[in-house]
Scaffold this active site. Structure first.
Site, PDB file in Angstrom:
ATOM      1  N   HIS A   1     -10.616  -3.517   9.134  1.00  0.00           N
ATOM      2  CA  HIS A   1     -10.304  -3.584   8.040  1.00  0.00           C
ATOM      3  C   HIS A   1     -10.793  -4.834   7.241  1.00  0.00           C
ATOM      4  CE1 HIS A   1      -8.443   0.294   7.059  1.00  0.00           C
ATOM      5  NE2 HIS A   1      -7.490   0.016   7.701  1.00  0.00           N
TER       6      HIS A   1
ATOM      7  N   GLN B   1       0.616  -1.342  -0.050  1.00  0.00           N
ATOM      8  CA  GLN B   1      -0.209  -0.092  -0.032  1.00  0.00           C
ATOM      9  C   GLN B   1       0.892   1.060   0.017  1.00  0.00           C
ATOM     10  OE1 GLN B   1      -2.756   0.222   3.290  1.00  0.00           O
ATOM     11  NE2 GLN B   1      -4.219   1.651   2.248  1.00  0.00           N
TER      12      GLN B   1
ATOM     13  N   GLN C   1       6.584   5.484  10.720  1.00  0.00           N
ATOM     14  CA  GLN C   1       6.483   6.817  10.030  1.00  0.00           C
ATOM     15  C   GLN C   1       6.016   7.774  10.812  1.00  0.00           C
ATOM     16  OE1 GLN C   1       5.967   6.790   5.799  1.00  0.00           O
ATOM     17  NE2 GLN C   1       4.090   8.118   6.139  1.00  0.00           N
ATOM     18  N   LYS C   2       4.600   7.538  11.618  1.00  0.00           N
ATOM     19  CA  LYS C   2       3.864   8.449  12.334  1.00  0.00           C
ATOM     20  C   LYS C   2       4.680   9.066  13.641  1.00  0.00           C
ATOM     21  CE  LYS C   2      -0.633   7.248  11.034  1.00  0.00           C
ATOM     22  NZ  LYS C   2      -1.887   6.655  11.493  1.00  0.00           N
TER      23      LYS C   2
ATOM     24  N   TYR D   1      -8.706   9.756   8.052  1.00  0.00           N
ATOM     25  CA  TYR D   1      -9.227   8.955   9.524  1.00  0.00           C
ATOM     26  C   TYR D   1     -10.172   9.553  10.270  1.00  0.00           C
ATOM     27  CZ  TYR D   1      -4.834   5.891   8.415  1.00  0.00           C
ATOM     28  OH  TYR D   1      -4.193   5.000   7.837  1.00  0.00           O
TER      29      TYR D   1
ATOM     30  N   PRO E   1       7.447   0.620   8.819  1.00  0.00           N
ATOM     31  CA  PRO E   1       7.152   2.115   9.121  1.00  0.00           C
ATOM     32  C   PRO E   1       5.830   2.464   9.482  1.00  0.00           C
ATOM     33  CG  PRO E   1       7.145   1.429   6.744  1.00  0.00           C
ATOM     34  CD  PRO E   1       7.560   0.309   7.316  1.00  0.00           C
ATOM     35  N   PHE E   2       4.833   1.225   9.804  1.00  0.00           N
ATOM     36  CA  PHE E   2       3.475   1.699  10.165  1.00  0.00           C
ATOM     37  C   PHE E   2       3.027   0.995  11.362  1.00  0.00           C
ATOM     38  CE2 PHE E   2       3.475   1.345   5.622  1.00  0.00           C
ATOM     39  CZ  PHE E   2       3.065   2.728   5.372  1.00  0.00           C
TER      40      PHE E   2
ATOM     41  N   GLU F   1     -10.443   4.366   5.568  1.00  0.00           N
ATOM     42  CA  GLU F   1     -10.089   4.386   6.892  1.00  0.00           C
ATOM     43  C   GLU F   1     -11.093   5.139   7.838  1.00  0.00           C
ATOM     44  OE1 GLU F   1      -7.377   2.995   7.965  1.00  0.00           O
ATOM     45  OE2 GLU F   1      -6.306   2.741   6.011  1.00  0.00           O
TER      46      GLU F   1
ATOM     47  N   ASP G   1       0.737   8.163  -1.693  1.00  0.00           N
ATOM     48  CA  ASP G   1       1.550   8.235  -0.390  1.00  0.00           C
ATOM     49  C   ASP G   1       1.872   9.551   0.112  1.00  0.00           C
ATOM     50  OD1 ASP G   1       1.359   5.300   0.196  1.00  0.00           O
ATOM     51  OD2 ASP G   1       3.463   5.002  -0.623  1.00  0.00           O
TER      52      ASP G   1
ATOM     53  N   MET H   1      -0.809  -2.991   9.427  1.00  0.00           N
ATOM     54  CA  MET H   1      -1.205  -3.131   8.025  1.00  0.00           C
ATOM     55  C   MET H   1      -1.910  -4.410   7.654  1.00  0.00           C
ATOM     56  SD  MET H   1      -1.072  -1.874   4.772  1.00  0.00           S
ATOM     57  CE  MET H   1      -2.014  -2.637   3.487  1.00  0.00           C
ATOM     58  N   GLU H   2      -3.234  -4.201   7.167  1.00  0.00           N
ATOM     59  CA  GLU H   2      -4.362  -4.957   7.153  1.00  0.00           C
ATOM     60  C   GLU H   2      -4.285  -6.112   6.100  1.00  0.00           C
ATOM     61  OE1 GLU H   2      -4.536  -1.814   6.199  1.00  0.00           O
ATOM     62  OE2 GLU H   2      -5.895  -1.199   4.649  1.00  0.00           O
ATOM     63  N   ASN H   3      -3.192  -6.814   5.857  1.00  0.00           N
ATOM     64  CA  ASN H   3      -3.029  -7.725   4.854  1.00  0.00           C
ATOM     65  C   ASN H   3      -4.092  -8.872   5.147  1.00  0.00           C
ATOM     66  OD1 ASN H   3      -0.702  -6.405   3.636  1.00  0.00           O
ATOM     67  ND2 ASN H   3       0.354  -6.904   5.391  1.00  0.00           N
TER      68      ASN H   3
ATOM     69  N   HIS I   1      -8.200  -2.025  14.858  1.00  0.00           N
ATOM     70  CA  HIS I   1      -8.111  -1.130  13.601  1.00  0.00           C
ATOM     71  C   HIS I   1      -7.934  -2.106  12.373  1.00  0.00           C
ATOM     72  CE1 HIS I   1      -7.497   2.262  10.967  1.00  0.00           C
ATOM     73  NE2 HIS I   1      -6.772   1.530  10.301  1.00  0.00           N
ATOM     74  N   GLU I   2      -7.014  -2.893  12.534  1.00  0.00           N
ATOM     75  CA  GLU I   2      -6.497  -3.579  11.520  1.00  0.00           C
ATOM     76  C   GLU I   2      -7.740  -4.954  11.198  1.00  0.00           C
ATOM     77  OE1 GLU I   2      -4.703  -2.305   9.746  1.00  0.00           O
ATOM     78  OE2 GLU I   2      -3.520  -1.037  11.195  1.00  0.00           O
TER      79      GLU I   2
HETATM   80  N1  BES Z   1      -3.621   0.616   5.775  1.00  0.00           N
HETATM   81  C1  BES Z   1      -3.116   1.319   7.039  1.00  0.00           C
HETATM   82  C2  BES Z   1      -1.797   1.624   6.853  1.00  0.00           C
HETATM   83  C3  BES Z   1      -1.149   2.085   5.470  1.00  0.00           C
HETATM   84  C4  BES Z   1      -1.817   3.232   4.933  1.00  0.00           C
HETATM   85  C5  BES Z   1      -0.044   1.928   4.655  1.00  0.00           C
HETATM   86  C6  BES Z   1      -1.516   3.970   3.927  1.00  0.00           C
HETATM   87  C7  BES Z   1       0.212   2.308   3.463  1.00  0.00           C
HETATM   88  C8  BES Z   1      -0.491   3.449   3.120  1.00  0.00           C
HETATM   89  C9  BES Z   1      -3.432   0.805   8.343  1.00  0.00           C
HETATM   90  O1  BES Z   1      -4.654   0.202   8.268  1.00  0.00           O
HETATM   91  C10 BES Z   1      -3.538   1.907   9.118  1.00  0.00           C
HETATM   92  O2  BES Z   1      -4.238   2.806   9.053  1.00  0.00           O
HETATM   93  N2  BES Z   1      -2.700   1.874  10.279  1.00  0.00           N
HETATM   94  C11 BES Z   1      -2.419   2.696  11.154  1.00  0.00           C
HETATM   95  C12 BES Z   1      -3.097   2.281  12.433  1.00  0.00           C
HETATM   96  C13 BES Z   1      -3.959   3.269  13.434  1.00  0.00           C
HETATM   97  C14 BES Z   1      -4.886   4.162  12.751  1.00  0.00           C
HETATM   98  C15 BES Z   1      -4.508   2.480  14.583  1.00  0.00           C
HETATM   99  C16 BES Z   1      -1.089   3.396  11.562  1.00  0.00           C
HETATM  100  O3  BES Z   1      -0.323   2.447  11.023  1.00  0.00           O
HETATM  101  O4  BES Z   1      -0.811   4.160  12.129  1.00  0.00           O
HETATM  102 ZN    ZN Z   2      -6.298   1.613   8.566  1.00  0.00          ZN
END
Ligand code: BES
Ligand code: ZN
Length: 501
Positions: free
Chosen positions: A185, A24, A450-451, A270, A152-153, A204, A262, A156-158, A181-182
């Site tokens: 998804h 993603q 990343q966050k 969100y 980096p996340f 999201e 991205d 991820m909802e694979n 959260h995952e």
């Molecule tokens: N699918 C996303 C992660 C993602 C988004 C990866 C866009 C690449 C591009 C995943 O479900 C997500 O939202 N993760 C959040 C979790 C949080 C909101 C509880 C995260 O990684 O911060």
């Molecule tokens: Zn998500």
């Protein structure tokens, strides 16, 4: 960029190399030929041969291992879009342990006990509540794979196997909302999918709503409201940083040809998405009637990719009396305004069940006697986070106060929980507390989410001269272990002219 090759030093155990993929939003096109758009779905199968002693896992409904030649065969029997496809072949020294009948947790051997302990017994409950609210879980198995620290996340909802950051191993389940959260998804995103990345909020925003519904059933409204208040604070910070009118601060984003989706990623899909779905629930009035709508929505659009127009049209069809009342065009709350106008959400759900806890701390000036009377020993992580977000909003504090805070609450200033560490580091930087800069450095060395990484580099870069020096020093030491996307975003931050003093 889709395939990440890690040296042993970049893993938690530091023993063996590791490989994983992350698709993603549009990285999978660099890995295999296909229609790399969320608008197209397909089944797939794959065969992976690995060196002796390694294990491959994938997002697939059936898995088989041929012992004699270390080959794994995978089949995904449900149609899925490309972005969570293949994106989870974590090849490396990993072990699994059974959580319950259809769920396993996977991690490097040195993390497996902690991983099992963190989530034993709860995953099943989330899935059961999810099924009750949103309909059948169609993916068969549900596994969780703890990734190396540079993932980096948060998650991820694979399908069939969620990837998560090892930062979730807090020891007390306090960051479990990422797993919820995952899991959410599984219905919103993997089953009903945004047709293009400009409609990302459908994935999201609905997922945030679903996550908080499950959390409310399992942990109650007070807890869930605190978590949601944290999300609202992130949206506030984001809009303060970018300005409310920024074109990315609307739900439906126009992604021009050549722009990487991205690069449009932010809190709006969100948390503003969550507000919009909450607004729809508010229009309906009754919670269980809205839950039933969500179940009908999933059933109507499962295995399909849709736009916001499809979703909203279905909403109005489902509630003809609301359609007749013209709810789509109530002045100030027009659906069109929600989708196409940037800015703060016109409707905010009521989070008051969690607010009384924070009121004492929001008061200014702080009443030290009253503070001493409050024993934070029993506070849950989201209470602490809520408090720290308020402190950050009020920072820089008057001289000497942060030092006092640090000394009074070692539980916060020396926390091991990643969400608390992030906020403490932000407070340290906003107050230019040089004595604790080492904590920022240690945190950035220990993980690469990343966050966590970008806000800290932004804070350092807009801070004092010594904060900028810290940024340069930390980046040169950690760049090699960062995910390539994260590395590039940090580079961009450090390339910009500093805005601080
Ligand atoms: N699918 C996303 C992660 C993602 C988004 C990866 C866009 C690449 C591009 C995943 O479900 C997500 O939202 N993760 C959040 C979790 C949080 C909101 C509880 C995260 O990684 O911060
Ligand atoms: Zn998500």
């Amino acid at each position: 960029p889709q395939v990440c090759w890690l040296t042993p030093e970049q893993t938690a155990g530091k023993q063996k190399p590791y490989m994983y993929t992350q698709g993603q939003a549009v990285l999978n096109r660099s890995f295999f030929p296909g229609f790399d758009t969320p608008g197209v779905k397909s089944t797939y199968s794959a065969t992976i041969k690995v060196p002796e002693g390694f294990t491959a896992v994938m997002s697939a409904t059936t898995w088989e291992k041929q012992e004699k030649d270390n080959t794994f065969t995978f089949k995904m029997s449900q149609p899925i879009p490309s972005y969570p496809l293949l994106s989870r072949c974590g090849v490396g020294a990993i072990k699994s342990t059974m959580l319950w009948m259809k769920s396993r947790v996977w991690a490097e051997p040195c993390l497996i006990e902690a991983a099992k302990k963190e989530y034993d017994g709860v995953i099943e409950e989330f899935l059961v509540v999810g099924e009750k609210l949103f309909g059948p879980y169609v993916w068969g198995r549900y596994d969780v794979l703890f990734m190396p620290p540079s993932f980096p996340f948060g998650g991820m909802e694979n399908p069939c196997i969620t990837f998560v950051t090892p930062c979730l191993l807090a020891g007390d389940r306090s960051l479990v909302d990422v797993i919820i959260h995952e899991i959410s998804h599984s219905w919103f995103g993997n089953l009903v999918t945004n047709a293009n990345w400009g409609e990302f909020w459908l994935n999201e925003g609905f997922t945030m709503f679903a996550q908080r519904r499950i959390s409310t059933v399992v942990y109650g409204a007070a807890y869930t409201c605190l978590e949601a208040a944290t999300g609202r604070a992130l949206l506030r910070q984001h809009m303060d940083n970018t300005g409310e009118d920024h074109p990315l601060n609307k739900l439906r984003v126009k992604i021009e040809p050549g722009v990487n989706p991205d690069d449009t990623y932010n809190e709006t899909p969100y948390e503003k998405g969550y507000c919009f779905v909450s607004y729809l629930a508010h229009l309906v009035g009754d919670q269980s009637t809205f839950d039933a709508f969500l179940q009908a929505y999933v059933n109507r659009f499962k295995f399909q990719s849709i736009t916001a127009d499809d979703a909203l049209e279905f909403f109005l069809e489902h509630f003809p009396e609301l359609k007749k009342k013209g709810v789509a065009t109530i002045p100030g709350f027009e659906f069109d305004r929600w989708l196409n106008t940037p800015g703060w959400p016109p409707y905010l759900p009521d989070l008051s069940p969690g607010e009384t806890l924070a009121e004492l701390w929001a008061a200014s000036p702080l009443n030290l006697e009253a503070i001493k009377a409050v024993d934070i020993a029993a506070w849950k992580t989201y209470q602490l986070i809520f408090f720290l977000d308020k402190i950050l909003q009020k920072s820089p504090l008057p001289g000497g106060n942060v030092e006092k805070l640090s000394e009074t609450y070692p539980k916060i200033s020396c926390a091991q929980n990643a969400e608390l560490r992030l906020r403490w580091c932000q407070i340290v930087l906003k107050n230019n507390l040089e004595a604790e800069f080492g904590k920022v450095k240690d945190f950035l060395h220990s993980q690469g989410k990343q966050k966590y990484t970008l806000p800290l580099y932004r804070a350092m870069w807009s801070g004092s001269k010594s904060a900028r020096a810290l940024a340069v020093e930390t980046f040169s030491a950690t760049a090699a272990q960062l995910h390539v996307n994260v590395r590039n975003y940090v580079k961009k931050i450090l390339d910009a002219a500093p805005v601080g003093s």
